[in-house]
Design a protein around this motif. Structure first.
Motif, short mmCIF file in Angstrom:
data_model
loop_
_atom_site.label_atom_id
_atom_site.label_comp_id
_atom_site.label_asym_id
_atom_site.label_seq_id
_atom_site.Cartn_x
_atom_site.Cartn_y
_atom_site.Cartn_z
N VAL A 291 0.82 -1.21 0.00
CA VAL A 291 0.00 0.00 0.00
C VAL A 291 0.86 1.26 0.00
O VAL A 291 0.57 2.22 -0.72
CB VAL A 291 -0.96 -0.01 1.20
N LEU A 292 1.92 1.27 0.78
CA LEU A 292 2.76 2.47 0.84
C LEU A 292 3.52 2.70 -0.46
O LEU A 292 3.76 3.85 -0.85
CB LEU A 292 3.73 2.37 2.03
N VAL A 293 3.88 1.64 -1.14
CA VAL A 293 4.50 1.80 -2.46
C VAL A 293 3.49 2.42 -3.43
O VAL A 293 3.83 3.33 -4.20
CB VAL A 293 5.02 0.45 -3.01
N ILE A 294 2.26 1.93 -3.39
CA ILE A 294 1.20 2.50 -4.25
C ILE A 294 1.01 3.98 -3.94
O ILE A 294 0.93 4.81 -4.85
CB ILE A 294 -0.12 1.73 -4.07
N MET A 295 0.97 4.33 -2.65
CA MET A 295 0.78 5.72 -2.27
C MET A 295 1.96 6.58 -2.72
O MET A 295 1.80 7.72 -3.16
CB MET A 295 0.60 5.86 -0.75
N TRP A 296 3.18 6.03 -2.61
CA TRP A 296 4.38 6.78 -3.00
C TRP A 296 4.39 7.06 -4.50
O TRP A 296 4.86 8.11 -4.95
CB TRP A 296 5.61 5.97 -2.60
N ILE B 124 -2.45 5.22 -7.32
CA ILE B 124 -3.87 4.97 -7.07
C ILE B 124 -4.62 4.67 -8.37
O ILE B 124 -5.36 3.69 -8.47
CB ILE B 124 -4.50 6.18 -6.35
N GLY B 125 -4.45 5.54 -9.37
CA GLY B 125 -5.17 5.36 -10.62
C GLY B 125 -4.81 4.07 -11.32
O GLY B 125 -5.69 3.30 -11.74
N ALA B 126 -3.49 3.80 -11.47
CA ALA B 126 -3.05 2.59 -12.17
C ALA B 126 -3.51 1.33 -11.43
O ALA B 126 -3.90 0.34 -12.05
CB ALA B 126 -1.53 2.60 -12.31
N THR B 127 -3.46 1.36 -10.10
CA THR B 127 -3.92 0.20 -9.32
C THR B 127 -5.40 -0.05 -9.57
O THR B 127 -5.82 -1.21 -9.74
CB THR B 127 -3.67 0.45 -7.82
N SER B 128 -6.18 1.00 -9.60
CA SER B 128 -7.63 0.84 -9.81
C SER B 128 -7.92 0.31 -11.21
O SER B 128 -8.81 -0.53 -11.39
CB SER B 128 -8.33 2.18 -9.60
N VAL B 129 -7.19 0.81 -12.20
CA VAL B 129 -7.40 0.36 -13.58
C VAL B 129 -7.14 -1.14 -13.72
O VAL B 129 -7.82 -1.83 -14.48
CB VAL B 129 -6.50 1.16 -14.55
N GLY C 272 -10.27 -4.96 -0.70
CA GLY C 272 -9.70 -4.30 0.46
C GLY C 272 -8.58 -3.33 0.11
O GLY C 272 -8.51 -2.22 0.64
N ILE C 273 -7.69 -3.73 -0.81
CA ILE C 273 -6.57 -2.87 -1.19
C ILE C 273 -7.07 -1.59 -1.84
O ILE C 273 -6.61 -0.48 -1.51
CB ILE C 273 -5.62 -3.62 -2.15
N THR C 274 -8.02 -1.69 -2.77
CA THR C 274 -8.50 -0.48 -3.46
C THR C 274 -9.23 0.46 -2.50
O THR C 274 -9.22 1.67 -2.70
CB THR C 274 -9.42 -0.84 -4.64
N GLU D 288 -5.22 7.86 1.44
CA GLU D 288 -4.98 9.07 0.66
C GLU D 288 -5.62 10.29 1.31
O GLU D 288 -5.11 11.41 1.18
CB GLU D 288 -5.49 8.90 -0.77
N VAL D 289 -6.72 10.10 2.03
CA VAL D 289 -7.36 11.22 2.74
C VAL D 289 -6.37 11.83 3.73
O VAL D 289 -6.22 13.05 3.82
CB VAL D 289 -8.63 10.75 3.48
N VAL D 290 -5.67 10.98 4.46
CA VAL D 290 -4.72 11.44 5.48
C VAL D 290 -3.49 12.06 4.82
O VAL D 290 -3.03 13.14 5.20
CB VAL D 290 -4.31 10.28 6.41
#
Length: 520
Positions: A175-180, A187-192, A344-346, A353-355
């Motif tokens: 998750v932190l790699v995705i956020m970084w 976020i976008g690529a993970t969701s796609v 759960g991941i998405t 991301e809110v925080v």
């Protein structure tokens, strides 16, 4: 030397906005919003709520709740984020400085949810692999509480369970790699990628479940309408509660995501897609889960109502039982738990991301610094509280109270403040109407300002009275006070304190050409 806060003149607003990141297209935004909305609750909560509240008849109050509270509030979140181009606290501060504490309250709620939500994802990851060889043997319940969680008697310990700790650290690392990676590349690529995978995996699970012996009995139990339930106020309250919790509204997620969307995007049309896609997935989840429960009931020679459960019990006890008894059970297990993991991941990345967005806006931080500043404490708290032998008990308490007396209460207060305190609804409607395919007017304002607050207020009051009368879950009073009421109160107090500490002038969001031409 202090770091310039929002509006202190560190850089032009346009430059600050560019640094925040953005989704590359409306399609990516919609997939990310769907990924946030479709979470664990869609799979293990909706089927049970529908079954307990009128079966097929529940569709009526559910749709009414979607149209009169869910979608209107979703549009409210979209309007704030899209108009003001900021995190939840910054967007609310730009709307009215009086509303800023609501944003920090939502940030606190998201931090709390993130630290325990990651643990359930870790359970799902582990059980995806357990399903291959049915590691739980003949006793899924004993295995889950004993061998896997090593759950102890009520109380709090710091005895870490390695079988939970390792997958939990893997989840946080992912998750932190995705956020970084940022808004689009992370976020976008993970969701796609993940949302189509989720639809394929869960769709395959539903198809397989429909061919199990007894599946028709399960579906009959779910969809047989009890029309008398429509006269029960608690059924309508359940519908409003379900649609509200399932759409990821009221705690900053959709405000934050909407701030990353192009200025001329059709936000109301996007909201309709997200809302109905979320409800469609809930219906799909109900079909898959109850088809499987029908098989379980037939295999055990009992009625469907004797095997119906939700939440942790459904996922990690009932479904392993089904997997052990069904032909091709390993495939069912991998599909089910992989679906939980992906959903759960998405959802978790949207919560976190809110925080991160709020911290970046407040302290003018780069993404890497903000991800570390938020992610390291979140990981530590998650490990210390929820990877221990008492982790499940603490998780159950925190989840119940932060949802009812955190998310729900914050949402009701936000609607009342924006509708009646700062009178924001006309300007927010005008903003969405500028490029929206669905035009908002007095009906929307009445729904947000009157109908939705009253409906959700009734749900909140009922939950409060029930919780005071009957302490939740039979847990020790001191644990309910500390991890339940204490947590719900703490996020509110911290939110107010942050909002009134180091208050710099708030720079208005940049306006686009169409807004300039309109004199706005």
């Amino acid at each position: 030397m202090t770091t310039p806060g929002p509006g202190q003149g560190a850089a032009p607003a346009e430059t600050q906005e560019a640094r925040r990141g953005a989704f590359s297209s409306r399609k990516v935004f919609i997939l990310a919003a769907i990924g946030s909305a479709v979470g664990l609750g869609n799979i293990w909560r909706f089927p049970y709520v529908a079954y307990e509240n009128g079966g097929g008849a529940f569709v009526i109050p559910y749709l009414v709740a979607l149209l009169t509270a869910g979608l209107p509030f979703l549009f409210l979140d979209y309007a704030l984020g899209h108009k003001h181009r900021g995190s939840a606290p910054l967007s609310l501060a730009r709307e009215s400085r009086k509303a800023e504490p609501l944003g920090w309250w939502q940030v606190g709620i998201c931090f709390v949810i993130a630290v325990y939500y990651a643990v359930i994802i870790a359970y799902s990851l582990r059980y995806t692999f357990f399903s291959i060889d049915k590691a739980w043997g003949d006793d899924p319940e004993g295995y889950f509480f004993g061998d896997f969680l090593q759950a102890n008697d009520p109380g709090v310990t710091l005895d870490v369970v390695p079988g939970v700790l390792v997958p939990l650290l893997l989840v946080w690392a992912l998750v932190l790699v995705i956020m970084w990676l940022g808004v689009q590349k992370g976020i976008g690529a993970t969701s796609v990628v993940f949302i189509p995978l989720l639809v394929l995996a869960f769709g395959a699970l539903v198809v397989r479940s429909l061919f199990l012996p007894g599946a028709a009995d399960g579906l009959d139990a779910l969809f047989s309408p009890d029309w008398g339930a429509l006269t029960d106020a608690s059924v309508w309250a359940a519908a409003y509660g379900q649609i509200f919790f399932s759409l990821s509204i009221g705690f900053g997620i959709m405000i934050t995501y909407a701030s990353y969307v192009g200025r001329r995007t059709d936000m109301t049309g996007s909201g309709l897609v997200v809302g109905f896609a979320n409800s469609g997935f809930e219906l799909l989840a109900g079909i898959g889960v109850f088809a499987a429960l029908g098989f379980m009931a037939q295999a055990g020679g009992v009625a469907v109502d004797e095997v119906v459960s939700n939440g942790i019990g459904l996922a990690f006890i009932a479904f392993p039982t089904i997997i052990s008894e069904a032909a091709g059970g390993s495939l069912i297990g991998v599909l089910f738990f992989a679906s939980l993991f992906i959903a759960g991941i998405t959802s978790l990345i949207s919560i976190l991301e809110v925080v991160i967005s709020a911290v970046r806006d407040r302290f003018d931080l780069g993404r890497t610094t903000a991800v570390l500043a938020v992610g390291i404490p979140a990981t530590v708290v998650s490990v210390l509280l929820f990877s221990t032998t008492s982790g499940l008990t603490v998780l159950d308490i925190v989840d119940f109270f932060i949802n009812r007396f955190g998310i729900l209460l914050a949402a009701v207060v936000m609607m009342v403040v924006l509708a009646w305190g700062v009178r924001s609804l006309p300007s927010l409607a005008a903003h969405l109407n500028r490029h929206g395919s669905l035009k908002l007017g007095r009906v929307w304002m009445a729904l947000v300002g009157v109908v939705a607050p009253l409906a959700l207020g009734y749900v909140l009051l009922s939950e409060f009275l029930d919780t005071v009368e009957t302490p939740y879950g039979g847990h020790p009073t001191w644990m309910l006070n500390v991890f339940g009421w204490g947590t719900a109160a703490l996020v509110l107090v911290v939110g107010v304190v942050i909002a009134f500490t180091r208050r710099a002038p708030v720079t208005p969001a940049p306006v686009d050409d169409s807004e300039k031409e309109a004199g706005r």
